[in-house]
Scaffold this motif. Structure first.
Motif, mmCIF file in Angstrom:
data_model
loop_
_atom_site.group_PDB
_atom_site.id
_atom_site.type_symbol
_atom_site.label_atom_id
_atom_site.label_comp_id
_atom_site.label_asym_id
_atom_site.label_seq_id
_atom_site.Cartn_x
_atom_site.Cartn_y
_atom_site.Cartn_z
ATOM 1 N N MET A 1 17.287 -3.848 -10.945
ATOM 2 C CA MET A 1 16.197 -3.895 -10.505
ATOM 3 C C MET A 1 15.544 -2.664 -11.103
ATOM 4 N N ARG A 2 14.601 -2.853 -11.635
ATOM 5 C CA ARG A 2 13.897 -1.021 -11.620
ATOM 6 C C ARG A 2 13.284 -0.495 -10.571
ATOM 7 N N LYS A 3 13.401 0.779 -10.342
ATOM 8 C CA LYS A 3 12.895 1.905 -9.031
ATOM 9 C C LYS A 3 11.031 1.520 -9.073
ATOM 10 N N VAL A 4 10.768 1.379 -8.063
ATOM 11 C CA VAL A 4 9.671 2.104 -7.640
ATOM 12 C C VAL A 4 8.941 3.652 -7.204
ATOM 13 N N ILE A 5 8.282 3.871 -8.337
ATOM 14 C CA ILE A 5 8.110 5.056 -8.359
ATOM 15 C C ILE A 5 6.258 5.825 -7.441
ATOM 16 N N VAL A 6 5.816 5.871 -6.607
ATOM 17 C CA VAL A 6 4.533 5.908 -6.394
ATOM 18 C C VAL A 6 4.386 7.667 -6.544
ATOM 19 N N ILE A 114 -4.547 1.981 7.607
ATOM 20 C CA ILE A 114 -4.977 0.482 6.622
ATOM 21 C C ILE A 114 -4.253 -0.270 7.434
ATOM 22 N N VAL A 115 -3.549 -1.881 7.343
ATOM 23 C CA VAL A 115 -3.752 -2.349 7.677
ATOM 24 C C VAL A 115 -2.872 -3.493 7.588
ATOM 25 N N LYS A 116 -2.972 -3.443 6.259
ATOM 26 C CA LYS A 116 -2.133 -4.240 5.379
ATOM 27 C C LYS A 116 -2.716 -3.913 3.919
ATOM 28 N N ILE A 117 -1.458 -4.533 3.012
ATOM 29 C CA ILE A 117 -1.505 -4.194 1.769
ATOM 30 C C ILE A 117 -1.432 -5.377 0.302
ATOM 31 N N GLU A 118 -1.856 -6.382 0.223
ATOM 32 C CA GLU A 118 -1.497 -6.970 -0.512
ATOM 33 C C GLU A 118 -0.511 -6.509 -1.881
ATOM 34 N N THR A 119 0.492 -7.585 -2.350
ATOM 35 C CA THR A 119 1.436 -6.531 -3.687
ATOM 36 C C THR A 119 1.627 -7.382 -4.202
ATOM 37 N N ASP A 120 1.107 -8.677 -4.486
ATOM 38 C CA ASP A 120 1.886 -9.910 -5.182
ATOM 39 C C ASP A 120 0.717 -8.992 -6.814
ATOM 40 N N LYS A 121 -0.391 -8.786 -6.755
ATOM 41 C CA LYS A 121 -1.330 -8.201 -8.481
ATOM 42 C C LYS A 121 -0.520 -7.466 -8.496
ATOM 43 N N LEU A 122 0.084 -6.298 -7.696
ATOM 44 C CA LEU A 122 0.533 -5.144 -7.948
ATOM 45 C C LEU A 122 2.017 -5.148 -8.633
ATOM 46 N N LYS A 123 2.615 -6.155 -8.070
ATOM 47 C CA LYS A 123 4.269 -6.768 -8.627
ATOM 48 C C LYS A 123 4.007 -7.316 -9.692
ATOM 49 N N LYS A 124 2.817 -8.540 -10.055
ATOM 50 C CA LYS A 124 3.124 -8.774 -11.427
ATOM 51 C C LYS A 124 2.723 -8.079 -12.381
ATOM 52 N N ASN A 125 1.753 -6.485 -12.258
ATOM 53 C CA ASN A 125 1.019 -5.228 -13.344
ATOM 54 C C ASN A 125 2.752 -5.282 -13.878
ATOM 55 N N SER A 157 -3.295 6.815 1.505
ATOM 56 C CA SER A 157 -2.647 5.816 0.628
ATOM 57 C C SER A 157 -2.188 5.211 0.204
ATOM 58 N N ALA A 158 -1.667 6.707 -0.891
ATOM 59 C CA ALA A 158 0.044 6.886 -1.419
ATOM 60 C C ALA A 158 0.894 6.496 -0.900
ATOM 61 N N VAL A 159 1.403 6.585 0.456
ATOM 62 C CA VAL A 159 2.185 6.745 1.216
ATOM 63 C C VAL A 159 2.420 4.289 1.707
ATOM 64 N N ALA A 160 0.942 4.662 2.087
ATOM 65 C CA ALA A 160 0.993 3.340 2.447
ATOM 66 C C ALA A 160 1.835 2.133 1.209
ATOM 67 N N LEU A 161 1.482 2.783 -0.341
ATOM 68 C CA LEU A 161 1.543 1.960 -1.216
ATOM 69 C C LEU A 161 2.894 1.320 -1.515
ATOM 70 N N ALA A 162 3.827 2.773 -1.263
ATOM 71 C CA ALA A 162 5.226 3.623 -1.836
ATOM 72 C C ALA A 162 5.541 2.019 -0.801
ATOM 73 N N ALA A 163 5.070 2.375 1.060
ATOM 74 C CA ALA A 163 5.677 1.073 1.964
ATOM 75 C C ALA A 163 5.717 -0.550 1.395
ATOM 76 N N ALA A 164 4.428 -0.331 1.306
ATOM 77 C CA ALA A 164 4.233 -2.025 0.556
ATOM 78 C C ALA A 164 5.020 -2.028 -0.777
ATOM 79 N N LEU A 165 5.131 -1.095 -1.193
ATOM 80 C CA LEU A 165 6.750 -1.908 -2.496
ATOM 81 C C LEU A 165 7.688 -1.301 -2.573
ATOM 82 N N ASN A 166 7.953 -0.695 -1.440
ATOM 83 C CA ASN A 166 9.768 -0.734 -1.741
ATOM 84 C C ASN A 166 9.587 0.307 -2.384
ATOM 85 N N ALA A 167 9.007 1.112 -1.893
ATOM 86 C CA ALA A 167 8.943 1.982 -3.140
ATOM 87 C C ALA A 167 10.741 3.075 -3.412
#
Ligand code: ASP
Ligand code: MG
Length: 421
Positions: A1-6, A114-125, A157-167
Protein backbone atom coordinates in the motif's frame (compact mmCIF):
# COMPACT_ATOMS: atom_id res chain seq x y z
CA UNK A 1 0.00 0.00 0.00
CA UNK A 2 1.25 3.45 -0.86
CA UNK A 3 1.54 5.92 1.98
CA UNK A 4 -0.45 9.13 2.04
CA UNK A 5 1.48 12.28 2.90
CA UNK A 6 -0.40 15.51 3.55
CA UNK A 7 1.55 18.70 2.91
CA UNK A 8 0.33 22.15 3.91
CA UNK A 9 1.72 25.41 2.55
CA UNK A 10 0.89 28.71 4.23
CA UNK A 11 0.29 32.13 2.70
CA UNK A 12 3.93 33.22 2.54
CA UNK A 13 4.89 29.96 0.78
CA UNK A 14 2.43 30.70 -2.04
CA UNK A 15 2.73 34.50 -2.00
CA UNK A 16 3.52 34.85 -5.72
CA UNK A 17 3.67 32.69 -8.83
CA UNK A 18 7.39 31.94 -8.49
CA UNK A 19 6.80 30.70 -4.96
CA UNK A 20 3.88 28.59 -6.19
CA UNK A 21 6.20 27.01 -8.77
CA UNK A 22 8.65 26.32 -5.97
CA UNK A 23 5.90 24.64 -3.92
CA UNK A 24 5.01 22.52 -6.94
CA UNK A 25 8.60 21.21 -7.00
CA UNK A 26 8.43 20.26 -3.31
CA UNK A 27 5.12 18.48 -3.90
CA UNK A 28 6.45 16.55 -6.87
CA UNK A 29 9.52 15.48 -4.89
CA UNK A 30 7.24 13.75 -2.36
CA UNK A 31 5.25 12.11 -5.15
CA UNK A 32 8.52 10.88 -6.68
CA UNK A 33 9.22 8.95 -3.48
CA UNK A 34 6.24 6.77 -4.35
CA UNK A 35 3.78 8.38 -1.94
CA UNK A 36 0.24 9.58 -2.51
CA UNK A 37 0.26 13.32 -1.97
CA UNK A 38 -2.54 15.58 -0.76
CA UNK A 39 -1.66 19.27 -0.58
CA UNK A 40 -3.52 21.88 1.43
CA UNK A 41 -2.92 25.55 0.73
CA UNK A 42 -3.75 28.91 2.27
CA UNK A 43 -4.61 32.08 0.40
CA UNK A 44 -1.71 33.86 -1.32
CA UNK A 45 0.31 36.21 0.91
CA UNK A 46 -1.87 38.67 2.78
CA UNK A 47 -4.98 38.02 0.68
CA UNK A 48 -7.18 37.16 3.67
CA UNK A 49 -6.16 40.35 5.51
CA UNK A 50 -6.97 42.33 2.41
CA UNK A 51 -10.39 40.70 2.09
CA UNK A 52 -11.15 41.42 5.76
CA UNK A 53 -10.09 45.04 5.24
CA UNK A 54 -12.45 45.48 2.30
CA UNK A 55 -15.34 43.95 4.24
CA UNK A 56 -14.70 46.35 7.15
CA UNK A 57 -14.67 49.29 4.74
CA UNK A 58 -18.18 48.33 3.71
CA UNK A 59 -19.53 47.50 7.15
CA UNK A 60 -18.04 47.56 10.66
CA UNK A 61 -19.85 44.32 11.49
CA UNK A 62 -20.42 42.34 8.29
CA UNK A 63 -22.71 39.32 8.53
CA UNK A 64 -20.89 36.10 9.34
CA UNK A 65 -22.28 34.32 6.31
CA UNK A 66 -21.12 36.93 3.81
CA UNK A 67 -17.75 37.30 5.48
CA UNK A 68 -17.18 33.55 5.11
CA UNK A 69 -18.31 33.71 1.48
CA UNK A 70 -15.73 36.42 0.91
CA UNK A 71 -12.81 34.97 2.89
CA UNK A 72 -13.17 31.51 1.39
CA UNK A 73 -12.40 32.93 -2.07
CA UNK A 74 -8.71 33.49 -1.23
CA UNK A 75 -7.88 29.79 -1.06
CA UNK A 76 -9.78 29.19 -4.33
CA UNK A 77 -7.13 31.16 -6.18
CA UNK A 78 -4.13 29.36 -4.74
CA UNK A 79 -5.44 25.81 -5.28
CA UNK A 80 -6.06 26.36 -8.98
CA UNK A 81 -2.67 28.02 -9.53
CA UNK A 82 -0.82 25.30 -7.64
CA UNK A 83 -2.62 22.53 -9.57
CA UNK A 84 -1.57 24.25 -12.82
CA UNK A 85 2.02 24.54 -11.58
CA UNK A 86 2.13 20.81 -10.75
CA UNK A 87 0.65 19.97 -14.15
CA UNK A 88 3.33 22.08 -15.84
CA UNK A 89 5.91 19.79 -14.27
CA UNK A 90 4.27 16.89 -16.09
CA UNK A 91 2.24 15.41 -13.22
CA UNK A 92 -1.47 14.90 -12.91
CA UNK A 93 -3.08 17.20 -10.37
CA UNK A 94 -6.59 18.22 -9.47
CA UNK A 95 -7.78 21.01 -7.16
CA UNK A 96 -10.89 20.85 -4.97
CA UNK A 97 -12.60 23.30 -2.67
CA UNK A 98 -14.14 22.16 0.62
CA UNK A 99 -17.58 21.81 -0.90
CA UNK A 100 -16.32 19.52 -3.66
CA UNK A 101 -14.50 17.30 -1.18
CA UNK A 102 -17.16 17.36 1.51
CA UNK A 103 -15.26 18.94 4.42
CA UNK A 104 -18.28 19.15 6.68
CA UNK A 105 -18.34 21.61 9.56
CA UNK A 106 -20.69 22.80 12.25
CA UNK A 107 -23.14 25.45 11.27
CA UNK A 108 -21.11 28.33 12.74
CA UNK A 109 -19.55 31.19 10.86
CA UNK A 110 -15.93 32.37 11.18
CA UNK A 111 -14.74 29.65 13.59
CA UNK A 112 -16.47 26.43 12.58
CA UNK A 113 -15.14 23.04 13.62
CA UNK A 114 -14.76 20.21 11.16
CA UNK A 115 -17.14 17.36 11.98
CA UNK A 116 -16.49 14.97 9.09
CA UNK A 117 -14.53 14.65 5.86
CA UNK A 118 -15.77 12.56 2.93
CA UNK A 119 -12.89 10.49 1.59
CA UNK A 120 -14.33 8.51 -1.35
CA UNK A 121 -13.57 11.11 -3.98
CA UNK A 122 -10.11 11.75 -2.56
CA UNK A 123 -9.22 8.06 -2.51
CA UNK A 124 -10.50 7.60 -6.06
CA UNK A 125 -8.33 10.45 -7.33
CA UNK A 126 -5.29 9.25 -5.41
CA UNK A 127 -5.77 5.76 -6.86
CA UNK A 128 -5.75 7.30 -10.31
CA UNK A 129 -2.29 8.66 -9.46
CA UNK A 130 -3.33 12.27 -9.14
CA UNK A 131 -1.87 14.79 -6.75
CA UNK A 132 -4.76 16.46 -4.94
CA UNK A 133 -4.71 20.15 -4.01
CA UNK A 134 -7.30 21.21 -1.44
CA UNK A 135 -8.39 24.64 -0.21
CA UNK A 136 -7.59 25.04 3.47
CA UNK A 137 -9.50 27.17 5.98
CA UNK A 138 -12.93 26.49 4.48
CA UNK A 139 -15.73 24.03 5.07
CA UNK A 140 -19.33 23.43 4.22
CA UNK A 141 -22.34 22.76 6.45
CA UNK A 142 -24.80 19.92 5.84
CA UNK A 143 -27.06 22.58 4.27
CA UNK A 144 -24.40 23.55 1.76
CA UNK A 145 -23.44 26.81 3.46
CA UNK A 146 -19.79 27.90 3.24
CA UNK A 147 -17.96 28.29 6.56
CA UNK A 148 -14.41 29.11 7.62
CA UNK A 149 -12.41 27.60 10.46
CA UNK A 150 -10.92 30.76 11.97
CA UNK A 151 -7.79 32.66 11.00
CA UNK A 152 -4.88 30.32 10.44
CA UNK A 153 -7.31 27.45 10.03
CA UNK A 154 -5.60 25.83 7.04
CA UNK A 155 -3.33 23.99 9.46
CA UNK A 156 -6.42 22.36 10.92
CA UNK A 157 -7.75 21.50 7.47
CA UNK A 158 -4.47 19.73 6.73
CA UNK A 159 -4.35 17.74 9.96
CA UNK A 160 -8.03 16.78 9.71
CA UNK A 161 -7.43 15.52 6.16
CA UNK A 162 -4.37 13.59 7.35
CA UNK A 163 -6.49 11.97 10.06
CA UNK A 164 -9.34 11.15 7.67
CA UNK A 165 -6.98 9.61 5.13
CA UNK A 166 -4.94 7.80 7.75
CA UNK A 167 -1.87 9.60 6.46
CA UNK A 168 1.63 8.60 7.37
CA UNK A 169 2.44 12.19 8.33
CA UNK A 170 1.33 15.79 7.97
CA UNK A 171 4.04 18.26 6.98
CA UNK A 172 3.27 21.91 7.70
CA UNK A 173 5.56 23.93 5.41
CA UNK A 174 5.90 27.50 6.56
CA UNK A 175 8.17 30.55 6.53
CA UNK A 176 9.99 29.51 9.73
CA UNK A 177 12.27 26.52 10.11
CA UNK A 178 10.35 24.87 12.91
CA UNK A 179 9.08 25.50 16.41
CA UNK A 180 11.37 27.66 18.52
CA UNK A 181 11.81 28.07 22.27
CA UNK A 182 10.33 31.52 21.75
CA UNK A 183 9.74 34.00 18.93
CA UNK A 184 13.18 34.51 17.31
CA UNK A 185 12.19 38.05 16.34
CA UNK A 186 12.06 38.88 20.06
CA UNK A 187 14.95 36.69 21.22
CA UNK A 188 17.50 36.29 18.41
CA UNK A 189 19.24 33.33 20.07
CA UNK A 190 16.04 31.31 20.51
CA UNK A 191 16.69 27.69 19.63
CA UNK A 192 14.81 25.44 17.26
CA UNK A 193 13.25 22.47 19.03
CA UNK A 194 13.89 19.11 17.35
CA UNK A 195 10.78 17.74 18.92
CA UNK A 196 7.98 18.91 21.12
CA UNK A 197 4.99 17.06 22.55
CA UNK A 198 1.42 17.63 21.36
CA UNK A 199 0.57 18.82 24.88
CA UNK A 200 3.34 21.41 24.97
CA UNK A 201 2.62 22.53 21.42
CA UNK A 202 -1.03 22.96 22.29
CA UNK A 203 -0.15 25.19 25.21
CA UNK A 204 2.41 27.08 23.12
CA UNK A 205 -0.14 27.65 20.38
CA UNK A 206 -2.77 28.86 22.85
CA UNK A 207 -0.17 31.00 24.59
CA UNK A 208 0.45 33.02 21.45
CA UNK A 209 3.16 31.17 19.51
CA UNK A 210 1.80 31.79 16.04
CA UNK A 211 3.34 28.77 14.39
CA UNK A 212 0.30 26.50 14.34
CA UNK A 213 -3.44 26.89 14.64
CA UNK A 214 -4.23 25.44 18.10
CA UNK A 215 -7.03 23.22 16.79
CA UNK A 216 -4.64 21.56 14.35
CA UNK A 217 -2.52 20.37 17.28
CA UNK A 218 -5.62 19.19 19.13
CA UNK A 219 -6.72 17.22 16.07
CA UNK A 220 -3.25 15.74 15.59
CA UNK A 221 -3.09 14.67 19.25
CA UNK A 222 -6.54 13.10 19.18
CA UNK A 223 -5.81 11.13 16.02
CA UNK A 224 -2.11 10.44 16.62
CA UNK A 225 -1.08 12.19 13.42
CA UNK A 226 2.69 12.80 13.40
CA UNK A 227 3.11 16.46 12.60
CA UNK A 228 6.18 18.18 11.32
CA UNK A 229 6.69 21.95 11.06
CA UNK A 230 9.34 22.75 8.46
CA UNK A 231 10.53 25.47 6.10
CA UNK A 232 9.19 25.71 2.56
CA UNK A 233 12.39 27.46 1.55
CA UNK A 234 14.84 24.99 3.14
CA UNK A 235 13.17 21.71 2.37
CA UNK A 236 16.13 19.53 3.38
CA UNK A 237 15.76 20.68 6.98
CA UNK A 238 13.53 18.34 8.99
CA UNK A 239 12.17 21.13 11.17
CA UNK A 240 10.35 20.18 14.38
CA UNK A 241 8.53 16.93 14.94
CA UNK A 242 5.44 17.02 17.15
CA UNK A 243 4.80 13.73 18.91
CA UNK A 244 3.17 12.18 22.00
CA UNK A 245 4.87 13.13 25.27
CA UNK A 246 5.61 9.48 26.09
CA UNK A 247 8.04 9.30 23.22
CA UNK A 248 10.16 12.10 24.57
CA UNK A 249 13.11 12.39 26.80
CA UNK A 250 12.45 15.33 29.08
CA UNK A 251 15.55 17.15 30.21
CA UNK A 252 14.36 20.66 31.05
CA UNK A 253 11.47 22.00 33.12
CA UNK A 254 10.57 24.63 30.52
CA UNK A 255 10.41 24.02 26.78
CA UNK A 256 9.20 27.37 25.53
CA UNK A 257 8.14 30.91 26.36
CA UNK A 258 5.34 32.70 24.53
CA UNK A 259 3.50 35.99 24.61
CA UNK A 260 -0.05 36.54 23.45
CA UNK A 261 -0.63 40.18 22.59
CA UNK A 262 -4.10 39.73 21.19
CA UNK A 263 -6.05 39.48 24.41
CA UNK A 264 -8.16 41.99 26.30
CA UNK A 265 -9.13 41.89 29.96
CA UNK A 266 -12.64 42.58 31.16
CA UNK A 267 -13.50 43.16 34.82
CA UNK A 268 -17.06 42.88 36.01
CA UNK A 269 -16.97 44.83 39.28
CA UNK A 270 -19.02 44.38 42.43
CA UNK A 271 -20.88 41.23 41.54
CA UNK A 272 -23.12 40.24 44.51
CA UNK A 273 -21.68 37.12 46.17
CA UNK A 274 -24.57 34.71 45.58
CA UNK A 275 -24.72 31.44 43.63
CA UNK A 276 -25.26 31.50 39.87
CA UNK A 277 -23.59 34.79 38.98
CA UNK A 278 -20.52 33.35 37.23
CA UNK A 279 -22.80 30.87 35.48
CA UNK A 280 -24.91 33.74 34.13
CA UNK A 281 -21.91 35.70 32.86
CA UNK A 282 -20.02 32.87 31.23
CA UNK A 283 -22.96 30.99 29.77
CA UNK A 284 -24.11 34.18 28.08
CA UNK A 285 -20.60 34.72 26.64
CA UNK A 286 -20.41 31.08 25.55
CA UNK A 287 -23.77 31.42 23.88
CA UNK A 288 -22.28 34.27 21.82
CA UNK A 289 -19.35 31.98 20.94
CA UNK A 290 -16.84 34.13 22.84
CA UNK A 291 -13.97 32.08 24.24
CA UNK A 292 -12.72 33.03 27.66
CA UNK A 293 -9.15 32.33 28.69
CA UNK A 294 -7.93 33.36 32.17
CA UNK A 295 -10.56 33.88 34.88
CA UNK A 296 -10.09 35.32 38.33
CA UNK A 297 -12.73 35.93 40.95
CA UNK A 298 -11.69 38.03 43.92
CA UNK A 299 -12.34 36.99 47.49
CA UNK A 300 -15.65 38.42 48.72
CA UNK A 301 -15.02 40.63 51.75
CA UNK A 302 -17.65 40.60 54.48
CA UNK A 303 -18.20 44.37 54.24
CA UNK A 304 -19.43 44.59 50.67
CA UNK A 305 -20.29 40.95 50.02
CA UNK A 306 -19.40 41.39 46.37
CA UNK A 307 -16.71 39.95 44.09
CA UNK A 308 -14.88 41.33 41.11
CA UNK A 309 -14.79 38.82 38.27
CA UNK A 310 -11.97 39.41 35.79
CA UNK A 311 -11.30 37.43 32.64
CA UNK A 312 -9.51 37.63 29.32
CA UNK A 313 -10.88 37.18 25.81
CA UNK A 314 -9.63 37.66 22.26
CA UNK A 315 -9.36 41.42 21.78
CA UNK A 316 -11.33 41.06 18.54
CA UNK A 317 -14.34 39.90 20.59
CA UNK A 318 -14.33 42.92 22.93
CA UNK A 319 -17.24 44.85 21.41
CA UNK A 320 -19.40 41.77 21.24
CA UNK A 321 -18.53 40.82 24.83
CA UNK A 322 -19.39 44.28 26.16
CA UNK A 323 -22.67 44.32 24.31
CA UNK A 324 -23.48 40.87 25.72
CA UNK A 325 -22.53 41.80 29.30
CA UNK A 326 -24.53 45.02 29.16
CA UNK A 327 -27.62 42.95 28.36
CA UNK A 328 -27.30 41.05 31.66
CA UNK A 329 -25.92 43.86 33.79
CA UNK A 330 -29.25 44.52 35.49
CA UNK A 331 -30.02 40.88 36.13
CA UNK A 332 -26.68 40.26 37.86
CA UNK A 333 -26.85 43.62 39.61
CA UNK A 334 -23.13 44.33 39.17
CA UNK A 335 -21.15 47.56 39.13
CA UNK A 336 -18.94 48.90 36.36
CA UNK A 337 -17.60 46.79 33.51
CA UNK A 338 -13.97 47.70 32.75
CA UNK A 339 -11.89 46.88 29.67
CA UNK A 340 -8.13 46.92 29.17
CA UNK A 341 -6.59 45.94 25.82
CA UNK A 342 -3.07 47.07 26.70
CA UNK A 343 -2.23 43.73 28.22
CA UNK A 344 -0.28 40.64 27.22
CA UNK A 345 -0.28 37.08 28.46
CA UNK A 346 3.24 35.77 28.98
CA UNK A 347 3.55 32.02 29.48
CA UNK A 348 6.20 29.42 30.21
CA UNK A 349 5.44 25.91 28.99
CA UNK A 350 7.04 22.56 29.66
CA UNK A 351 6.06 18.96 30.34
CA UNK A 352 9.15 18.92 32.58
CA UNK A 353 7.54 21.24 35.17
CA UNK A 354 5.20 18.49 36.37
CA UNK A 355 6.13 17.57 39.95
CA UNK A 356 9.02 20.00 39.93
CA UNK A 357 8.43 22.72 42.55
CA UNK A 358 9.87 26.20 42.28
CA UNK A 359 9.13 26.89 38.63
CA UNK A 360 6.30 29.34 39.35
CA UNK A 361 8.32 31.19 41.96
CA UNK A 362 11.28 31.43 39.57
CA UNK A 363 8.96 33.00 36.99
CA UNK A 364 7.51 35.50 39.47
CA UNK A 365 10.96 36.43 40.76
CA UNK A 366 12.22 37.04 37.24
CA UNK A 367 9.33 39.41 36.58
CA UNK A 368 9.73 41.08 39.98
CA UNK A 369 13.40 41.81 39.32
CA UNK A 370 12.34 43.74 36.22
CA UNK A 371 9.69 45.64 38.16
CA UNK A 372 6.94 44.05 36.04
CA UNK A 373 3.55 43.97 37.71
CA UNK A 374 1.53 40.75 37.42
CA UNK A 375 -2.17 41.42 36.90
CA UNK A 376 -3.49 37.86 36.70
CA UNK A 377 -1.99 34.38 37.02
CA UNK A 378 -3.24 31.08 35.70
CA UNK A 379 -1.70 27.65 35.59
CA UNK A 380 -2.18 24.24 34.09
CA UNK A 381 -0.13 21.12 34.67
CA UNK A 382 2.43 22.20 32.08
CA UNK A 383 1.97 25.96 31.81
CA UNK A 384 2.16 29.09 33.95
CA UNK A 385 0.76 32.31 32.49
CA UNK A 386 1.00 35.83 33.83
CA UNK A 387 -0.95 38.77 32.53
CA UNK A 388 1.25 41.87 32.30
CA UNK A 389 1.20 45.28 30.62
CA UNK A 390 1.63 44.94 26.87
CA UNK A 391 4.65 47.29 27.03
CA UNK A 392 6.44 44.82 29.34
CA UNK A 393 5.81 41.68 27.26
CA UNK A 394 9.02 41.54 25.22
CA UNK A 395 11.20 42.32 28.20
CA UNK A 396 9.47 39.55 30.15
CA UNK A 397 9.89 37.00 27.37
CA UNK A 398 13.62 37.74 27.02
CA UNK A 399 14.25 37.46 30.74
CA UNK A 400 12.26 34.24 31.14
CA UNK A 401 13.97 32.67 28.12
CA UNK A 402 17.30 33.41 29.78
CA UNK A 403 16.20 32.33 33.26
CA UNK A 404 15.12 28.88 32.07
CA UNK A 405 18.25 28.30 29.99
CA UNK A 406 16.62 28.15 26.58
CA UNK A 407 19.10 30.15 24.49
CA UNK A 408 20.73 28.39 21.56
CA UNK A 409 24.13 28.16 23.24
CA UNK A 410 22.73 26.71 26.47
CA UNK A 411 20.61 23.88 25.07
CA UNK A 412 22.49 20.60 25.11
CA UNK A 413 21.73 18.43 22.14
CA UNK A 414 20.91 15.32 24.14
CA UNK A 415 18.29 13.83 21.91
CA UNK A 416 20.41 12.74 19.00
CA UNK A 417 19.02 12.47 15.52
CA UNK A 418 15.34 12.02 15.00
CA UNK A 419 14.05 9.25 12.79
CA UNK A 420 13.68 10.51 9.25
CA UNK A 421 9.92 10.19 9.14
N1 ASP B 1 -6.01 32.26 4.76
C1 ASP B 1 -6.46 32.07 6.10
C2 ASP B 1 -5.84 33.13 7.01
O1 ASP B 1 -5.08 33.95 6.57
C3 ASP B 1 -6.21 30.69 6.60
C4 ASP B 1 -4.77 30.30 6.76
O2 ASP B 1 -3.89 30.95 6.26
O3 ASP B 1 -4.52 29.30 7.41
O4 ASP B 1 -6.13 33.14 8.17
MG1 MG C 1 -0.73 30.01 9.36
Amino acid sequence: MRKVIVQKFGGTSVADTDKIKNVARTVVKEKEKGNDVVVVVSAMGHTTDYLVKMAKEISPAPSGRELDMLLSTGEGVSIALLAMAIQSLGYEAVSFNAMQVGILTENVHSKARIVKIETDKLKKNLNEGKIIVIAGFQGVTSDGEITTLGRGGSDTSAVALAAALNAERCDIYTDVEGVYTTDPRVVPNASKLKEVSYEEMLELAHAGANVLHPRSVETAKLNHVPLRVRSSFKTDDLGTLIVGVNNMEIDKPVTGVAADLSQARIVVCDVPDIPGQAAKIFSKLAHENISVDMIIQSYARKVSNTNDIAFTIEAADTDKALETLNQIKTSINCGDILVNSEIAKVSIIGAGMIDRPGIASAMFETLAKLGINIKMISTSEIKISCLVDKADAEKAVRALHEEFGLSANTIADVKGDLPNL
